[in-house]
Structure formats: structure tokens, C-alpha cells
Design a protein around this motif. Sequence first.
Motif: not given
Length: 185
Positions: A37-61
Motif C-alpha cells: 500500500s501507499t507509504s506512511t509518509e505519503t499517506l499522512k500528507m494526503q490525509i492532511l491535505l484532505e483535512e485542509k480541504s474539509l476545513a476550508n469547505a466548512i469555514a467557507g460555508t
Amino acid sequence: MKIARRGQVSLEFMLVFGIMLILLLYSVNSITFQQGSTSTETLKMQILLEEKSLANAIAGTIAQVYAQGPGAKSTTYVKVTYLAEPDYLQKASGSAKVSVGASNSFVFVGVGDQLRTADVGNEEKNTVLTEMPYTSVGKGIVFPDGLPAKSVRIIVEWDPSRDEDWNARVVGSYLEITININPGG
């Protein structure tokens, strides 16, 4: 005599090519993949990016409803992949717990048992903050096994007769996060 020389060159070429191929496969496997599966470091970065996307969507709304004033309502849709996969979250942070909420003038989304907004010692950042236009009383939602759906519907409304509140429920194939803001209320 020439035939023996051609055979030796071919044998040397195959030997060098084989060694290079083995080294290439080993390096790709050790850098990119960990147990298939995907390496742990890459996975951590992808999760952080997804967290940021969700936080931005909530704050924008929230910002959109705040700008429209009392009685306003707005809906935003977000797709998530990693935040809805407990196995990925567990592999990346050691916990599948996802927290979504507001504190002071920030919307936060974090993964893990202890939310960290900065690298501290050996512990890495696992929470992102996005600024919103007013100071919240501090509300949030915790999902112990990751988000229950990969499609998120964010509904923000400003009903002055109600206190600030954050709720979540699964409706069909959507995780519906309903937020009532009440700045100054």
C-alpha cells in the motif's frame, strides 16, 4: 573467435541489466510501497491535505452564511477518501478518530487521539485550522472510526433563536454535518 566474443558481450549485458533491474525494483519497493500500500509518509500528507480541504469547505460555508446575515442558509458538498477509511487513518496516525469543529475563530479538522496543530518533538502535526469570520463558543463532532461516508454535505444556517450547534448524521450516502451559527448570541 568472433562468436565467443559476441556471446561474452551478451552475457555481460544481461548480467548488468539484471543487476540494475533488481536494484530498480528494490528502490521503488522500499521508497514507494510498504506492505502493498501507499507509504506512511505519503499517506499522512494526503490525509492532511484532505483535512485542509474539509476545513476550508466548512469555514467557507460559515463565512458565506455570516456575510448574508441572520436567517441565511447554505449547503456545500465535499468528497473525502482517506478520512472515511479507518485502516488508512490507523496506519498514518495510530488512531482512526476524526474530530471536526470550531474553536475561537478557527474551524479545525484533526485525526488522532490528541490534536496537534504544530510539530512537537517527535509528534507530527495532525490537525489543520482554517480561519472563520467570527469567534465560536467551541463546538465539535467526534467520529471514533473515521467519517462514516465519503460524501459530506455541509449545511450551515444562522437561526438567531438557537444557540450555536454542530450535529452529524448519515443521510443516504452522505454524511450530513449541520451547523447553526449564532455570532454574539
